[in-house]
Write a protein that holds these residues in place. Structure first.
Motif, PDB file in Angstrom:
ATOM      1  N   PRO A 119     -16.841   3.647   2.020  1.00 23.95           N
ATOM      2  CA  PRO A 119     -17.022   3.908   3.392  1.00 23.95           C
ATOM      3  C   PRO A 119     -15.826   3.677   4.061  1.00 23.95           C
ATOM      4  CG  PRO A 119     -19.083   2.711   2.861  1.00 23.95           C
ATOM      5  CD  PRO A 119     -17.962   2.406   1.586  1.00 23.95           C
ATOM      6  N   ALA A 120     -14.912   2.655   4.087  1.00 25.13           N
ATOM      7  CA  ALA A 120     -13.859   2.306   4.568  1.00 25.13           C
ATOM      8  C   ALA A 120     -12.668   3.353   4.264  1.00 25.13           C
ATOM      9  CB  ALA A 120     -13.195   0.848   4.242  1.00 25.13           C
ATOM     10  N   LEU A 121     -12.715   3.788   3.103  1.00 23.36           N
ATOM     11  CA  LEU A 121     -11.629   4.978   2.628  1.00 23.36           C
ATOM     12  C   LEU A 121     -12.114   6.188   3.151  1.00 23.36           C
ATOM     13  CD1 LEU A 121     -10.479   3.535  -0.946  1.00 23.36           C
ATOM     14  CD2 LEU A 121      -9.255   3.333   1.333  1.00 23.36           C
ATOM     15  N   GLY A 122     -13.320   6.402   3.458  1.00 24.12           N
ATOM     16  CA  GLY A 122     -13.773   7.457   3.896  1.00 24.12           C
ATOM     17  C   GLY A 122     -13.387   7.808   5.081  1.00 24.12           C
ATOM     18  N   GLU A 123     -13.355   6.755   6.294  1.00 18.47           N
ATOM     19  CA  GLU A 123     -12.783   6.865   7.556  1.00 18.47           C
ATOM     20  C   GLU A 123     -11.125   7.087   7.600  1.00 18.47           C
ATOM     21  OE1 GLU A 123     -14.570   6.715  10.126  1.00 18.47           O
ATOM     22  OE2 GLU A 123     -16.440   5.978   9.443  1.00 18.47           O
ATOM     23  N   VAL A 124     -10.618   6.561   6.470  1.00 21.56           N
ATOM     24  CA  VAL A 124      -9.135   6.951   6.282  1.00 21.56           C
ATOM     25  C   VAL A 124      -8.986   8.351   5.892  1.00 21.56           C
ATOM     26  CG1 VAL A 124      -6.918   6.471   5.054  1.00 21.56           C
ATOM     27  CG2 VAL A 124      -8.479   4.750   5.685  1.00 21.56           C
ATOM     28  N   ALA A 125      -9.791   8.942   5.098  1.00 24.04           N
ATOM     29  CA  ALA A 125      -9.505  10.427   4.557  1.00 24.04           C
ATOM     30  C   ALA A 125     -10.115  11.401   5.674  1.00 24.04           C
ATOM     31  CB  ALA A 125     -10.549  10.490   3.421  1.00 24.04           C
ATOM     32  N   ALA A 126     -11.160  10.904   6.534  1.00 24.62           N
ATOM     33  CA  ALA A 126     -11.398  11.783   7.467  1.00 24.62           C
ATOM     34  C   ALA A 126     -10.421  11.948   8.571  1.00 24.62           C
ATOM     35  CB  ALA A 126     -12.897  11.195   8.215  1.00 24.62           C
ATOM     36  N   GLY A 127      -9.628  11.110   9.043  1.00 26.09           N
ATOM     37  CA  GLY A 127      -8.618  10.941   9.988  1.00 26.09           C
ATOM     38  C   GLY A 127      -7.471  11.928   9.396  1.00 26.09           C
ATOM     39  N   PRO A 152     -18.155   9.454   6.585  1.00 21.76           N
ATOM     40  CA  PRO A 152     -17.966  10.578   7.577  1.00 21.76           C
ATOM     41  C   PRO A 152     -18.320  11.953   7.147  1.00 21.76           C
ATOM     42  CG  PRO A 152     -15.973   8.943   7.559  1.00 21.76           C
ATOM     43  CD  PRO A 152     -17.214   8.924   6.533  1.00 21.76           C
ATOM     44  N   LYS A 153     -19.229  12.552   8.079  1.00 24.80           N
ATOM     45  CA  LYS A 153     -19.845  13.827   7.576  1.00 24.80           C
ATOM     46  C   LYS A 153     -19.086  14.733   7.129  1.00 24.80           C
ATOM     47  CE  LYS A 153     -24.181  13.114  10.332  1.00 24.80           C
ATOM     48  NZ  LYS A 153     -25.104  13.708  11.126  1.00 24.80           N
ATOM     49  N   GLU A 154     -17.816  14.682   7.708  1.00 22.54           N
ATOM     50  CA  GLU A 154     -16.775  15.716   7.263  1.00 22.54           C
ATOM     51  C   GLU A 154     -16.053  15.689   5.814  1.00 22.54           C
ATOM     52  OE1 GLU A 154     -14.524  13.102  10.377  1.00 22.54           O
ATOM     53  OE2 GLU A 154     -16.495  13.653   9.590  1.00 22.54           O
ATOM     54  N   VAL A 155     -16.237  14.317   5.359  1.00 19.29           N
ATOM     55  CA  VAL A 155     -15.687  13.798   4.137  1.00 19.29           C
ATOM     56  C   VAL A 155     -16.423  14.315   2.889  1.00 19.29           C
ATOM     57  CG1 VAL A 155     -14.811  12.094   2.704  1.00 19.29           C
ATOM     58  CG2 VAL A 155     -14.361  12.082   5.272  1.00 19.29           C
ATOM     59  N   SER A 156     -15.974  15.165   1.813  1.00 19.45           N
ATOM     60  CA  SER A 156     -16.524  15.374   0.695  1.00 19.45           C
ATOM     61  C   SER A 156     -16.182  14.510  -0.321  1.00 19.45           C
ATOM     62  CB  SER A 156     -16.206  16.999   0.334  1.00 19.45           C
ATOM     63  OG  SER A 156     -16.507  18.078   1.098  1.00 19.45           O
ATOM     64  N   LEU A 157     -17.030  14.609  -1.311  1.00 19.68           N
ATOM     65  CA  LEU A 157     -16.980  13.586  -2.386  1.00 19.68           C
ATOM     66  C   LEU A 157     -16.957  14.204  -3.888  1.00 19.68           C
ATOM     67  CD1 LEU A 157     -16.647  10.363  -3.221  1.00 19.68           C
ATOM     68  CD2 LEU A 157     -19.131  10.550  -3.328  1.00 19.68           C
ATOM     69  N   VAL A 158     -15.947  14.028  -4.390  1.00 19.90           N
ATOM     70  CA  VAL A 158     -15.698  14.782  -5.658  1.00 19.90           C
ATOM     71  C   VAL A 158     -15.881  13.836  -6.899  1.00 19.90           C
ATOM     72  CG1 VAL A 158     -13.960  16.178  -7.213  1.00 19.90           C
ATOM     73  CG2 VAL A 158     -14.020  16.653  -4.699  1.00 19.90           C
ATOM     74  N   LEU A 159     -16.514  14.038  -7.757  1.00 19.06           N
ATOM     75  CA  LEU A 159     -16.861  13.259  -8.971  1.00 19.06           C
ATOM     76  C   LEU A 159     -16.112  13.859 -10.236  1.00 19.06           C
ATOM     77  CD1 LEU A 159     -20.780  12.475  -8.576  1.00 19.06           C
ATOM     78  CD2 LEU A 159     -18.747  11.642  -7.482  1.00 19.06           C
ATOM     79  N   ASP A 160     -15.381  12.816 -10.461  1.00 14.33           N
ATOM     80  CA  ASP A 160     -14.455  13.173 -11.792  1.00 14.33           C
ATOM     81  C   ASP A 160     -15.317  13.425 -13.180  1.00 14.33           C
ATOM     82  OD1 ASP A 160     -12.212  13.183 -10.252  1.00 14.33           O
ATOM     83  OD2 ASP A 160     -11.507  11.282 -11.074  1.00 14.33           O
ATOM     84  N   HIS A 161     -14.779  14.243 -14.074  1.00 14.26           N
ATOM     85  CA  HIS A 161     -15.363  14.411 -15.244  1.00 14.26           C
ATOM     86  C   HIS A 161     -16.797  14.721 -15.395  1.00 14.26           C
ATOM     87  CE1 HIS A 161     -11.323  12.954 -16.351  1.00 14.26           C
ATOM     88  NE2 HIS A 161     -11.430  11.940 -15.823  1.00 14.26           N
ATOM     89  N   ILE A 162     -17.202  15.520 -14.842  1.00 12.28           N
ATOM     90  CA  ILE A 162     -18.566  15.934 -14.784  1.00 12.28           C
ATOM     91  C   ILE A 162     -19.554  14.667 -14.584  1.00 12.28           C
ATOM     92  CG2 ILE A 162     -20.503  17.339 -15.702  1.00 12.28           C
ATOM     93  CD1 ILE A 162     -18.516  18.411 -17.701  1.00 12.28           C
ATOM     94  N   ALA A 163     -18.840  13.710 -13.833  1.00 14.77           N
ATOM     95  CA  ALA A 163     -19.455  12.313 -13.594  1.00 14.77           C
ATOM     96  C   ALA A 163     -20.004  11.528 -14.553  1.00 14.77           C
ATOM     97  CB  ALA A 163     -20.637  12.677 -12.851  1.00 14.77           C
ATOM     98  N   HIS A 164     -19.508  11.900 -15.907  1.00 15.85           N
ATOM     99  CA  HIS A 164     -19.545  11.287 -16.907  1.00 15.85           C
ATOM    100  C   HIS A 164     -20.936  11.170 -17.408  1.00 15.85           C
ATOM    101  CE1 HIS A 164     -15.553   9.541 -17.620  1.00 15.85           C
ATOM    102  NE2 HIS A 164     -15.446   9.465 -16.181  1.00 15.85           N
TER     103      HIS A 164
END
Length: 267
Positions: A119-127, A152-164
């Motif tokens: 959540p905290a790094l998501g806020e950084v990414a959003a900015g 934050p709703k505008e932040v996408s989340l990408v999972l590496d390696h087909i999420a294992h």
């Protein structure tokens, strides 16, 4: 079946770059003595024109090598994914260098999890207009789902390696699909950490086809070059692209290897 081999329209969204000179690092492996020039030479015949350099776990939050690599002229258009300490990172300098995402580690194999920082790094990414890349596995899917409303709703989340995910465990894919159903979770269709048939990858045909068909705009591809923590013989890139060509339609292939990365990393 797609046919875009040697098209010049392929983006490799997951590589690591190190140095020809041994360097002091901390982590689960000793970095191989290879750099971005080695990668560029290897992929020149394959039509790969863009690449995304992922901060290696052994470099921690020291992104100096990543930034230096992004500045090099090797015939590729580059972007980066950094691991950061938000209290000390020069975020604007990272953005100017080409960084477009923050990486978070959540793998038992590496001995640590920073999932709680999402959540905290998501806020950084959003900015910054960035996204989050998460090296995770199925044991955390429920926790990720619980954290998504705090992102934050505008932040996408990408999972590496087909999420294992394990292709032989249907429950893994079902939980992954629930995450992707949000429209905010993407996956990298990188086969080498999931397949038991390295160089063939036919054990992933059904899995990759289902993900690409269900979520064509939430898939990207990465080779994981130079394949750290991997027993020889090391994987080669052409069979990975053959997997995509074999199971994706032409439209899905073009989205996965070019259009989606172009949007996600602002090429």
């Amino acid at each position: 079946m797609a046919d875009f081999s040697n098209s010049g329209m392929v983006c490799d969204c997951h590589i690591h770059s190190f140095s020809k000179r041994p360097a002091k690092t901390s982590g689960a492996y000793a970095p191989p003595l290879v750099d971005i020039a080695d990668y560029a030479q290897e992929v020149a015949p394959l039509g790969i024109k863009r690449a995304v350099i992922i901060q290696a776990s052994v470099d921690g939050t020291d992104n100096s090598r990543l930034v230096d690599t992004l500045s090099q002229s090797v015939g590729l258009t580059l972007r980066g994914v950094a691991a950061i300490n938000p209290e000390t990172a020069d975020l604007q300098a990272l953005h100017a260098a080409g960084v477009r995402a923050i990486r978070i580690q959540d793998r038992a194999r590496l001995g640590d999890s920073d999932l709680h920082t999402l959540p905290a790094l998501g806020e950084v990414a959003a900015g910054l207009g960035w996204h989050i890349e998460l090296n995770t596995e199925p044991r955390s899917f429920d926790d990720i789902a619980a954290l998504m409303p705090k992102l934050p709703k505008e932040v996408s989340l990408v999972l590496d390696h087909i999420a294992h995910v394990d292709p032989d465990v249907p429950g893994d894919l079902q939980k992954l699909r629930r995450l992707m159903d949000t429209g905010r979770v993407w996956v990298k269709l990188s086969p080498t950490r999931v397949s038991r048939r390295i160089g063939q990858y036919d054990d992933l045909d059904a899995l990759v086809a289902e993900i690409a068909q269900g979520y064509p705009n939430q898939c990207i591809w990465g080779s994981d070059w130079p394949h750290v923590m991997t027993k020889p013989p090391l994987p080669q890139i052409p069979p990975m692209l053959k997997l995509l060509e074999r199971v994706l339609s032409t439209e899905q292939y073009l989205a996965c290897t070019w259009k989606n990365p172009e949007k996600l990393y602002s090429f």
